[in-house]
Design an enzyme around this catalytic site. Structure first.
Site, mmCIF file in Angstrom:
data_model
loop_
_atom_site.group_PDB
_atom_site.id
_atom_site.type_symbol
_atom_site.label_atom_id
_atom_site.label_comp_id
_atom_site.label_asym_id
_atom_site.label_seq_id
_atom_site.Cartn_x
_atom_site.Cartn_y
_atom_site.Cartn_z
ATOM 1 N N CYS B 142 -33.427 22.860 -16.336
ATOM 2 C CA CYS B 142 -32.943 22.389 -17.716
ATOM 3 C C CYS B 142 -31.868 22.924 -18.071
ATOM 4 O O CYS B 142 -31.369 22.787 -19.260
ATOM 5 C CB CYS B 142 -34.300 22.996 -18.616
ATOM 6 N N HIS B 271 -30.458 27.742 -26.088
ATOM 7 C CA HIS B 271 -31.126 26.814 -25.256
ATOM 8 C C HIS B 271 -32.690 26.693 -26.010
ATOM 9 O O HIS B 271 -33.042 25.719 -25.971
ATOM 10 C CB HIS B 271 -31.554 27.817 -24.057
ATOM 11 N N HIS B 308 -37.152 18.740 -25.780
ATOM 12 C CA HIS B 308 -36.485 19.325 -24.577
ATOM 13 C C HIS B 308 -36.257 18.388 -23.608
ATOM 14 O O HIS B 308 -37.307 17.779 -22.925
ATOM 15 C CB HIS B 308 -37.536 20.484 -24.180
#
Lengths: 413, 380
Positions: B142, B271, B308
């Site tokens: 990610c 994040h 996400h």
């Protein structure tokens, strides 16, 4: 820009070459199906810095050729019989890791031990760069089957993080406290070289003081039908020369890697040929050795053919092409084995149908080259599964061409 | 040191196509509603997704997303006409690559190829562009898009490229979604980072692309940039496969390295996934880095708006940062229920705020303990 980076440790774990204790030297054991079999063999000899012995003379020794069946090389649960996880890594904590993770950890342990450890650098100055194309393909197959045939609840929660391939690099980082950074490169076939290139660049830019560059694969026959199966891992410890010399490390040599891209449709054009020739000439110049040999891991694609043609013009000794497998391990294995005692400088080139190509040069340290026993002083025999057209390339490099891989059988070196 | 400028951006998200669509969504600050995954094989507890609309089914979904974003970024940078001068590279981050190639029933099983590598997205972009030069695929989960951008900047700074097309992309993959589901990391409601009631994240499709150029290269062709990459910091927790190291020591180090001597940022794009521990650790780490000013530096929580997007997340964060720099305004965040009192960060939700300092830091974290932070700031 990669600066003056040297190799201080090499570790290899691949079929027929892995051994927890013994020195290498036994004959390679390849089953009739081409699958590796039998016990692990020794990849590295002992305290002289983890140099792969390469005693069989085959630089790709250990990568199975042909199309092995899954059962012929696999233990129950998909584990490969050539790799003894308890002997390599210890009795606890490793058994259920994905095989590629096990190979990576084992190869890295060897490389790090050969380099004299990493404690000379603080954890936040130690780094990892790992290349792979198919380390988790088997895991993906398993998850996909379970989810489509059952439910995500059927997945092991301990295994679920392994959908992300960089987790394997993270496991390596945890084991050696590599806190500067951990990169996972995945470009087709060239990822292992990119790990060296990217890692060396990061060292040159001051992001770390020492780096474990690695390649790992765990391919199964159906992942790359008709191509050599790739299983195993290679690890190389890189550090700036000044730092290595300051701490009194044994310098095995230098290496560099350059990855590039040729759009498949343009590789055979005059522009494509020019660009590829520039890359090869630049790498040959960087290697700076008139006695160097060029090893090729190619797939018969237009990009491979164009790269092969460019390599033929550099004036170095060009070896016949080795058939590329379904991953990035074979080129990295050739690079790692370039630090074989008394080996000549080597340029390894590889390419893939997707357009990626890469070149890596290895130059063993002179002292290292001269100090090894004559028993090791043999040139590698033609690599396994090599392809030579009738009347193919002579060692001088003239007149070879690629031939598609044979679907069955193996050709020991 | 060589200046690295951002001269073009492209974005594809659940909010639509183009950076303008993203900008509009940022202004609107309306939370997207997850849909059920349209895949009969996805037998999950929470089969939720934020999909990019209008992508025809079939092979190469991730490649289509990324080439669409690349196309926009090149137009934005004024680079429609080729050949381009200088050395051009491609660096693309992705967690899953084109995983659908190997998932049952999601595409033609066999096209006769002996080997179909999963991570072929940078190659696909290079082929589509006809670009010789560096071409790298990076898969730091990610954080992949963030590392890709940092690598691209390194290529320019080290003199190996004059221009790099870089960013991240991820599309739906059954394996990725199922694994997150099994880990209990999916919020059954929506993606709501820093919310007291957050229960996980919502995975989404997306692609974010930036055109990075050396200052010299950009100036020679008269390009107008969004800003420059002022700094980048990397670290690795070396702690746990999935959980962040609780003290945040390494993410603090990455942030400080990225900020360097340039001072505090005017905005942070965290994040911030919506998972409990990650948001908490990042909040505490931000307090260590920003100190007494933590309550004054606005965060823009992009995942609340686009979900996400895995390997695209940090690249889309960078696109958002570029838009914030250009507008001089930090949009209001998507509203959350109640901010977690343990996450002591400034999350404006009642309206946009002025960007006091033209410098935006983007954080990118990932499984495997991979951390990257980088700073975009207004070019002189």
């Amino acid at each position: 820009m990669t600066g003056d980076v040297v190799v201080t440790g090499v570790g290899i774990v691949a079929p027929g070459t892995a051994a927890p204790t013994g020195r290498s030297g036994g004959p390679r054991d390849i089953s009739s199906t081409g699958a590796p079999s039998g016990r692990s063999g020794g990849a590295l000899d002992g305290p002289s810095a983890g140099v792969p012995s390469g005693t069989s003379g085959c630089p790709l020794d250990g990568l199975s050729a042909g199309v092995p069946s899954r059962t012929s090389g696999s233990a129950p649960g998909g584990r490969e019989s050539w790799f003894d996880v308890a002997a390599e890594l210890g009795p606890r904590g490793y058994k259920y890791l994905p095989p590629a993770s096990q190979y990576l950890l084992a190869a890295a342990r060897r490389a790090v031990a050969a380099a004299g450890g990493l404690e000379h650098a603080a954890p936040h100055r130690r780094a990892a760069a790992v290349g792979t194309n198919g380390a988790l393909r088997a895991y993906f197959d398993d998850v996909d089957a379970k989810v489509t045939g059952g439910h995500s609840d059927d997945l092991s929660p301990a295994g679920a993080p392994y959908f992300a391939v960089n987790v394997l690099s993270g496991r390596l980082a945890s084991e050696h406290l590599l806190k500067a950074f951990s990169l996972t490169l995945t470009s087709p076939r060239v990822a292992g070289f990119e790990a060296v290139e990217t890692g060396a660049r990061a060292l040159a830019l001051g992001r770390a003081d020492v780096l474990v560059a690695a390649a790992m694969e765990h391919g199964l026959p159906h992942h790359a039908p008709g191509l050599p199966m790739e299983q195993g891992a290679v690890a190389i410890v890189l550090e700036p020369r000044a730092r290595a010399e300051e701490r009194g490390a044994v310098v095995l040599g230098t290496c560099f890697a350059r990855a590039g891209f040729a759009p498949p449709g343009l590789a055979a054009t005059s522009e494509g040929r020019r660009r590829l020739a520039e890359q090869v000439e630049r790498a040959a110049a960087e290697l700076g050795a008139a006695d160097a040999e060029v090893y090729q891991v190619l797939d018969g694609s237009p990009v491979s053919r164009a790269l092969e043609a460019a390599a033929g013009a550099v004036g170095l000794t060009v070896r016949p092409a080795v058939v590329a497998g379904g991953g990035c391990l074979a080129p990295s294995l050739l690079l790692a084995r370039s630090f074989v005692p008394a080996e000549r400088p080597r340029l390894v080139i590889t390419a893939t149908a997707e357009g990626n190509f890469a070149l890596a040069g290895a130059r063993p340290a002179p002292a290292h080259r001269e100090s090894r026993a004559p028993a090791h002083n043999e040139s590698p025999a033609p690599a396994h599964n090599e392809s030579r057209a009738p009347g193919g390339r002579s060692p001088s490099g003239a007149g070879s061409s690629y031939r598609p891989p044979q679907p069955t059988g193996s050709q020991p070196c | 040191m060589t200046d690295v400028l951002v001269t073009g951006v492209g974005a594809v998200t659940c909010q639509g196509y183009g950076a303008a669509a993203l900008q509009q969504a940022m202004t609107g600050a309306v939370a997207p509603v997850p849909e059920r995954i349209p895949d009969p094989g996805a037998n999950l507890r929470h089969p939720l997704i934020l999909r990019v609309p209008g992508v025809a089914p079939g092979r190469g979904r991730a490649a289509r997303l990324v080439t669409t974003a690349v196309s926009e970024a090149l137009r934005d940078a004024g680079l429609e006409r080729r050949p381009w001068p200088g050395r051009v590279g491609v660096v693309i981050g992705s967690c899953m690559g084109e995983a659908m190639l190997h998932e049952s029933g999601r595409c033609a099983e066999d096209d006769g190829a002996g080997w179909r590598p999963t991570f072929r997205l940078a190659s696909a972009v290079g082929e589509w562009l006809g670009a010789f030069g560096v071409n790298t695929s990076i898969s730091n989960a990610c954080a992949a898009g963030g590392f890709a951008l940092c690598l691209a900047a390194d290529l320019i700074r080290s003199g190996e490229a004059d221009m790099v097309i870089s960013g991240g992309v991820d599309a739906y993959s059954r394996v990725g979604w199922a694994s997150f589901d099994r880990l209990g990391a999916i919020d059954p409601v929506r993606c709501r980072p820093f919310d007291r009631e957050r229960r996980g994240t919502i995975l989404a499709e997306g692609a974010g692309i930036l055109v990075l150029e050396s200052g010299e290269h950009a100036r020679e062709r008269g390009a107008i940039g969004y800003g420059r990459i002022a700094g980048a910091g990397w670290s690795c927790d070396a702690h746990h496969l999935t959980a962040p190291e609780p003290t945040g020591e390494q993410i603090v180090r990455a942030m400080r390295e990225a900020l360097g001597g340039s001072g505090e940022p005017g905005c942070v794009i965290p994040h911030g996934t919506g998972t409990r521990l990650n948001d908490l650790v990042e909040s505490r780490a931000l307090r260590q880095v920003l100190g007494a000013r933590t309550g004054e530096v606005p965060l823009y929580s992009a995942k609340a708006l686009v979900g996400h997007t895995g390997g695209a997340a940090a690249a889309l964060g960078a696109v958002a940062a570029a838009l914030i720099l250009r507008s001089g305004t930090v949009p209001q965040n998507v509203a959350i229920g109640e901010q977690d009192p343990e996450c002591e960060v400034y999350l404006p939700v009642s309206g946009p705020v002025r960007l006091r300092t033209p410098r935006v830091m983007v954080n990118a974290y990932a499984f495997g303990g991979n951390n990257a932070s980088f700073v975009l700031e207004q070019a002189a």
